[in-house]
Design a protein around this motif. Structure first.
Motif, short mmCIF file in Angstrom:
data_model
loop_
_atom_site.label_atom_id
_atom_site.label_comp_id
_atom_site.label_asym_id
_atom_site.label_seq_id
_atom_site.Cartn_x
_atom_site.Cartn_y
_atom_site.Cartn_z
N GLU A 111 0.85 -1.18 0.00
CA GLU A 111 0.00 0.00 0.00
C GLU A 111 0.88 1.23 0.00
O GLU A 111 2.01 1.20 0.48
CB GLU A 111 -0.98 0.01 1.17
N ARG A 116 -3.64 3.95 0.83
CA ARG A 116 -3.97 3.99 2.26
C ARG A 116 -5.18 4.91 2.49
O ARG A 116 -6.06 4.61 3.28
CB ARG A 116 -2.77 4.50 3.05
N ARG A 119 -8.19 3.06 1.56
CA ARG A 119 -8.24 1.75 2.24
C ARG A 119 -8.22 0.59 1.23
O ARG A 119 -9.05 -0.32 1.27
CB ARG A 119 -9.46 1.65 3.14
N GLN A 121 -5.52 -2.14 -0.92
CA GLN A 121 -4.20 -2.75 -0.92
C GLN A 121 -4.02 -3.61 -2.16
O GLN A 121 -4.99 -3.99 -2.82
CB GLN A 121 -4.00 -3.60 0.34
N LYS A 139 -8.92 -3.20 2.05
CA LYS A 139 -7.94 -3.60 3.06
C LYS A 139 -8.35 -4.89 3.77
O LYS A 139 -7.55 -5.81 3.96
CB LYS A 139 -7.75 -2.46 4.05
#
Length: 160
Positions: A111, A116, A119, A121, A139
């Motif tokens: 990430e 981030r 949210r 990845q 995430k």
């Protein structure tokens, strides 16, 4: 196209991330075309080039904002099976990869600052020769996939 496509799709919330990323990339494209406009004026290149330098970045921006995020959302799919991980991606040329669990050496979850914020990845699965990427997972979903893959790897390694 395929009889049994991988079941897991990307979440629609990934579109916001894709749009933001593409808009940022479009600003770099715009900077290149502004430089080309300057060079056209500076070196007295044909004036019709100016139309191209204006139309191309606008087209790129509109495609990046409205069309490409939706296409990418539909293009990426994956599914975890007992003995393999199946990943399908590609906007125009579909690529379907089956990765045997016993070949997986390690799993990386990546990430950055932008991912981030949204949210999101990226899960990367490495075998002895290659790495395979499952992009734009939420995430929670990425963490579940990582844990599931590690559990499957442990189960396969303990059977050997």
């Amino acid at each position: 196209m395929y009889k049994d496509m991988p079941a897991k799709k990307l979440d629609k919330r990934a579109i916001r991330y894709e749009r933001t990323k593409d808009i940022i990339e479009s600003f770099f494209t715009l900077a290149v075309f502004v430089l080309l406009m300057f060079l056209t004026i500076r070196f007295n290149w044909p004036i019709w080039l100016m139309a191209i330098w204006i139309v191309l970045p606008i087209t790129d921006f509109l495609l990046s904002l409205f069309l490409l995020p939706y296409l990418k959302l539909k293009a990426v799919r994956y599914e975890m099976h007992a003995l393999h991980l199946e990943v399908m991606n590609g906007l125009f040329f579909k690529k379907r990869t089956v990765i045997p669990i016993e070949r997986i050496q390690h799993v990386v979850v990546k990430e950055g600052p932008l991912t981030r914020k949204y949210r999101i990845q990226i899960v990367e699965v490495f075998t002895a020769g290659t790495g395979h990427e499952i992009p734009l997972l939420l995430k929670k979903e990425a963490e579940e996939l990582r844990i599931q893959l590690l559990d499957q790897i442990k189960a396969v390694k303990s059977d050997v």
